[in-house]
Each structure stands twice: as C-alpha cells, then as structure tokens.
Design an enzyme around this catalytic site. Structure first.
Site, PDB file in Angstrom:
ATOM      1  N   SER A   1       0.847  -1.188   0.000  1.00  0.00           N
ATOM      2  CA  SER A   1       0.000   0.000   0.000  1.00  0.00           C
ATOM      3  C   SER A   1       0.880   1.233   0.000  1.00  0.00           C
ATOM      4  O   SER A   1       1.787   1.352   0.823  1.00  0.00           O
ATOM      5  CB  SER A   1      -0.914   0.001   1.232  1.00  0.00           C
ATOM      6  OG  SER A   1      -1.763   1.135   1.216  1.00  0.00           O
TER       7      SER A   1
ATOM      8  N   HIS B   1      -5.133   8.190 -16.937  1.00  0.00           N
ATOM      9  CA  HIS B   1      -6.042   7.143 -17.393  1.00  0.00           C
ATOM     10  C   HIS B   1      -5.479   6.379 -18.594  1.00  0.00           C
ATOM     11  O   HIS B   1      -5.789   5.196 -18.762  1.00  0.00           O
ATOM     12  CB  HIS B   1      -7.416   7.740 -17.698  1.00  0.00           C
ATOM     13  CG  HIS B   1      -8.232   7.938 -16.465  1.00  0.00           C
ATOM     14  ND1 HIS B   1      -9.040   6.962 -15.941  1.00  0.00           N
ATOM     15  CD2 HIS B   1      -8.330   8.999 -15.623  1.00  0.00           C
ATOM     16  CE1 HIS B   1      -9.617   7.400 -14.835  1.00  0.00           C
ATOM     17  NE2 HIS B   1      -9.201   8.637 -14.614  1.00  0.00           N
TER      18      HIS B   1
ATOM     19  N   HIS C   1      -2.319   7.128  -4.844  1.00  0.00           N
ATOM     20  CA  HIS C   1      -2.475   5.939  -3.999  1.00  0.00           C
ATOM     21  C   HIS C   1      -2.392   4.689  -4.864  1.00  0.00           C
ATOM     22  O   HIS C   1      -2.954   4.644  -5.967  1.00  0.00           O
ATOM     23  CB  HIS C   1      -3.830   6.000  -3.295  1.00  0.00           C
ATOM     24  CG  HIS C   1      -4.298   4.688  -2.743  1.00  0.00           C
ATOM     25  ND1 HIS C   1      -5.374   4.004  -3.276  1.00  0.00           N
ATOM     26  CD2 HIS C   1      -3.834   3.928  -1.715  1.00  0.00           C
ATOM     27  CE1 HIS C   1      -5.557   2.882  -2.584  1.00  0.00           C
ATOM     28  NE2 HIS C   1      -4.639   2.808  -1.644  1.00  0.00           N
TER      29      HIS C   1
ATOM     30  N   ASN D   1      -2.601   0.301  -4.270  1.00  0.00           N
ATOM     31  CA  ASN D   1      -2.684  -0.883  -3.422  1.00  0.00           C
ATOM     32  C   ASN D   1      -2.762  -2.104  -4.318  1.00  0.00           C
ATOM     33  O   ASN D   1      -3.522  -2.115  -5.281  1.00  0.00           O
ATOM     34  CB  ASN D   1      -3.904  -0.825  -2.508  1.00  0.00           C
ATOM     35  CG  ASN D   1      -4.064  -2.092  -1.685  1.00  0.00           C
ATOM     36  OD1 ASN D   1      -4.879  -2.940  -1.993  1.00  0.00           O
ATOM     37  ND2 ASN D   1      -3.266  -2.205  -0.641  1.00  0.00           N
ATOM     38  N   VAL D   2      -1.961  -3.110  -4.029  1.00  0.00           N
ATOM     39  CA  VAL D   2      -2.113  -4.429  -4.648  1.00  0.00           C
ATOM     40  C   VAL D   2      -2.056  -5.448  -3.529  1.00  0.00           C
ATOM     41  O   VAL D   2      -1.248  -5.331  -2.598  1.00  0.00           O
ATOM     42  CB  VAL D   2      -1.035  -4.718  -5.723  1.00  0.00           C
ATOM     43  CG1 VAL D   2      -1.301  -3.903  -6.976  1.00  0.00           C
ATOM     44  CG2 VAL D   2       0.368  -4.443  -5.208  1.00  0.00           C
TER      45      VAL D   2
ATOM     46  N   HIS E   1     -21.671  11.030   1.839  1.00  0.00           N
ATOM     47  CA  HIS E   1     -22.139  12.129   2.692  1.00  0.00           C
ATOM     48  C   HIS E   1     -21.808  13.493   2.096  1.00  0.00           C
ATOM     49  O   HIS E   1     -22.397  14.500   2.494  1.00  0.00           O
ATOM     50  CB  HIS E   1     -21.536  11.998   4.097  1.00  0.00           C
ATOM     51  CG  HIS E   1     -20.056  12.145   4.142  1.00  0.00           C
ATOM     52  ND1 HIS E   1     -19.195  11.186   3.664  1.00  0.00           N
ATOM     53  CD2 HIS E   1     -19.260  13.144   4.623  1.00  0.00           C
ATOM     54  CE1 HIS E   1     -17.945  11.581   3.852  1.00  0.00           C
ATOM     55  NE2 HIS E   1     -17.953  12.765   4.417  1.00  0.00           N
TER      56      HIS E   1
ATOM     57  N   ARG F   1      -0.844  -3.002  12.693  1.00  0.00           N
ATOM     58  CA  ARG F   1      -0.201  -1.901  13.416  1.00  0.00           C
ATOM     59  C   ARG F   1      -0.888  -0.578  13.061  1.00  0.00           C
ATOM     60  O   ARG F   1      -0.905  -0.164  11.909  1.00  0.00           O
ATOM     61  CB  ARG F   1       1.282  -1.832  13.049  1.00  0.00           C
ATOM     62  CG  ARG F   1       2.061  -0.740  13.763  1.00  0.00           C
ATOM     63  CD  ARG F   1       3.537  -0.863  13.436  1.00  0.00           C
ATOM     64  NE  ARG F   1       4.334   0.127  14.127  1.00  0.00           N
ATOM     65  CZ  ARG F   1       4.928   1.169  13.517  1.00  0.00           C
ATOM     66  NH1 ARG F   1       4.807   1.324  12.203  1.00  0.00           N
ATOM     67  NH2 ARG F   1       5.647   2.026  14.212  1.00  0.00           N
TER      68      ARG F   1
ATOM     69  N   GLY G   1      -6.115  -6.513  13.486  1.00  0.00           N
ATOM     70  CA  GLY G   1      -5.082  -6.321  14.494  1.00  0.00           C
ATOM     71  C   GLY G   1      -3.764  -5.853  13.945  1.00  0.00           C
ATOM     72  O   GLY G   1      -2.715  -6.084  14.555  1.00  0.00           O
TER      73      GLY G   1
ATOM     74  N   HIS H   1       1.458  12.134  -0.425  1.00  0.00           N
ATOM     75  CA  HIS H   1       0.885  13.467  -0.246  1.00  0.00           C
ATOM     76  C   HIS H   1       1.971  14.490  -0.572  1.00  0.00           C
ATOM     77  O   HIS H   1       2.932  14.641   0.189  1.00  0.00           O
ATOM     78  CB  HIS H   1       0.391  13.655   1.193  1.00  0.00           C
ATOM     79  CG  HIS H   1      -0.780  12.800   1.543  1.00  0.00           C
ATOM     80  ND1 HIS H   1      -2.027  12.983   0.989  1.00  0.00           N
ATOM     81  CD2 HIS H   1      -0.898  11.743   2.392  1.00  0.00           C
ATOM     82  CE1 HIS H   1      -2.871  12.099   1.491  1.00  0.00           C
ATOM     83  NE2 HIS H   1      -2.210  11.320   2.320  1.00  0.00           N
TER      84      HIS H   1
END
Length: 303
Positions: A92, A146, A106, A108-109, A176, A261, A259, A96
């Site tokens: 991950s 893209h 960002h 993530n794999v 929201h 870190r 659980g 910034h």
C-alpha cells in the site's frame, strides 16, 4: 497451483523498488523504516517519507499477515468465509505532495487466500488498483493517468479498463458529500477470473504502472509556484481524503479489524488537514472548478 513464493517476492520487490525510486526522486525527505509484528500472525514493513521538497508525507507499506478467521471487512457479501483461516499479503502506497499543484496518489495491490483444514489453499483472489487525487484541475494530467491505467490493463482484455475504471469511480465516492475523492483510475477486488498465473500477471502490471504514471505528472507540476492560499485549499481538500479513509476505505477497516499496526494503517492520512465550516470557493476560480473536474467521465474518449 497458486505461485505463492512468487507472489510474496513480487510484493517485496515492488515495495523496495518504489521506495528506492522515491528516495532518489526526493532526497531531501526524511526516511523512516519500521518492522512490525502482528499478534495474530505475520507482520510487515512500513517505510515513511516526511518533509521532503516533493513529498510532504508518503508511505510505502508491505504486509504479510495470517490468522484463524477473516475480519468482517474481508467477508462482506461472503458469509461462508467468515470462519476460515486466511493469509494476506499486499503493498500500500500513499503520496501526499508538498506543492498543491502536484496530485496525491495511492496504490494498493493485495492477495488473499483462505485456508481450509487439511486441504491447503482454499478460496483466493487478488485486488487493488491506483487512483489520483488532485487539488487543481489539469485535463492533460487526467488523460495521461487514465492512459497509463488503460495500458496496464490492455494485454489482459479490452474490457478490463472500462470495468475497473467504473469500479474505481464508484468506490472512491463520499456519499455524505455527494462527490468523488479524486479523478479515479483502477479498482478491482475478488479477482481470479484469469486463473492463478493470469490474475497474478495482471496485478503485477497494475503495480508496475503506478509510479511512472505519477512521476511524470509530479515532475511536470512540482516547480509551479504556489502561495499560502493554494496551500490552504490543499489542506481543505485533504479533509476529503481523510474522511474517505476513516469512514469507507476497506484497507483501513481490514487493517484495524485484523489487528494490524495502527501507525502503519493510518500512515495514509495527510500530514495537515483543515476543515473549514461552510466553505465555498469563489465562483469561476480554479478551486471552484475542481468539483466539476472530479465528476466521473470518459477521459480517453476518442483516443
């Protein structure tokens, strides 16, 4: 057969390779690496970059965890998996930037497999993707991003980019607020349709495409002059990033529920954030144009 040793090796190489390139790209950044262990089994490595000239805060995290039962965030819509043992590994990355004109990014794999008593590997899938979160709208950057996403998918089928682009637009949405967090990219989950080797090859393609795509945009924008007003708007927009990660992000929920870190999981949050009550940017300003820019659209229409 699942190529488990190769999957673990890829995740390790992806983390170390991207970290090495980021350190070269921003040598001014402070760099901290921590090893951590999960009480329920497994652990990971968190590498964080801070206070650089390009990266104000960034993290490159590797995890490899296992346990006796999948957390609720991983069994949503799959109640039959609730009591299965599991093994999960993934990378991950969150970046910034300091300059408000450079977009946050960002990646993530990840790979999951459930474990069945006496049978070894059970249900398995890959997931992940990458997305871009600008504070200021540049159409050419959106198109380049893209295009890189489409090229990562192209060898594996013409339908994958439009499917996973649409999934990304749906996923990175703040109900929201009634708006999207950024301008999207790719998002896939529960992915095993290409078989073990093909699904793994697709995941490698997505992971490998991320940094070159972001780096090209970052190097174009990082020397653009900015002032305190633009920095304040960046902090305001980072609030949307924080809201999504704390309220909706599945990776955050999985990490906390399993659980993991806490410091490593919340690495994704921006370094400074402002929430301004009832703020509305001036009509016709670049800040006001951002909300229209972030509306999902076909960035590659006609190309």
């Amino acid at each position: 057969m699942l190529p488990l040793p190769q999957i673990h090796a890829f995740m390790q190489d992806l983390q170390s390779g991207i970290l090495r390139q980021l350190v070269e790209l921003d040598p001014d950044a402070k760099h901290v690496t921590d090893q951590w262990q999960r009480p329920g089994g497994g652990g990971g490595t968190s590498s964080v970059l801070m206070d650089g000239s390009l990266i104000e805060k960034g993290g490159v995290n590797l995890s490899h965890v296992f346990g006796k039962a999948l957390p609720a965030s991983a069994t949503r819509g799959r109640p039959e998996l609730a009591d299965r043992g599991f093994e999960a590994t993934g990378v991950s990355i969150v970046l910034h930037p300091r300059n408000p004109y450079v977009p946050a990014a960002h990646l993530n794999v990840r790979f999951f497999t459930t474990l069945e008593e006496g049978e070894g590997a059970g249900t398995w899938w890959f997931g992940g993707g990458f997305d871009l979160t600008p504070c200021y709208p540049f159409r050419e950057d959106a198109i380049a991003w893209h295009r890189a996403a489409r090229e990562a998918c192209q060898p594996f089928g013409d339908d994958l980019y439009p499917r996973f682009k649409a999934a990304c637009d749906r996923y990175f949405h703040l109900p929201h607020r009634g708006e999207n967090r950024g301008l999207g990219g790719l998002f896939f989950d529960d992915f095993n349709e290409l078989g073990p080797e093909g699904s793994f090859a697709f995941t490698r393609s997505v992971g490998s495409a991320f940094l070159p795509a972001w780096r090209a945009i970052a190097e174009k924008r990082q020397h653009m002059p900015w002032n305190g007003e633009q920095k304040a708007f960046q902090r305001y927009r980072r609030g949307r990033y924080a809201e999504f990660n704390l309220l909706y992000d599945r990776g955050t929920l999985f990490g906390l529920q399993s659980g993991g870190r806490t410091e490593s999981i919340l690495m994704s949050l921006p370094p400074q954030v402002d929430w301004i009550y009832n703020y509305s940017p001036p009509e016709g300003s670049p800040e006001a144009d951002l909300s229209k820019f972030l509306q999902p659209c076909d960035w590659l229409a006609g190309s």
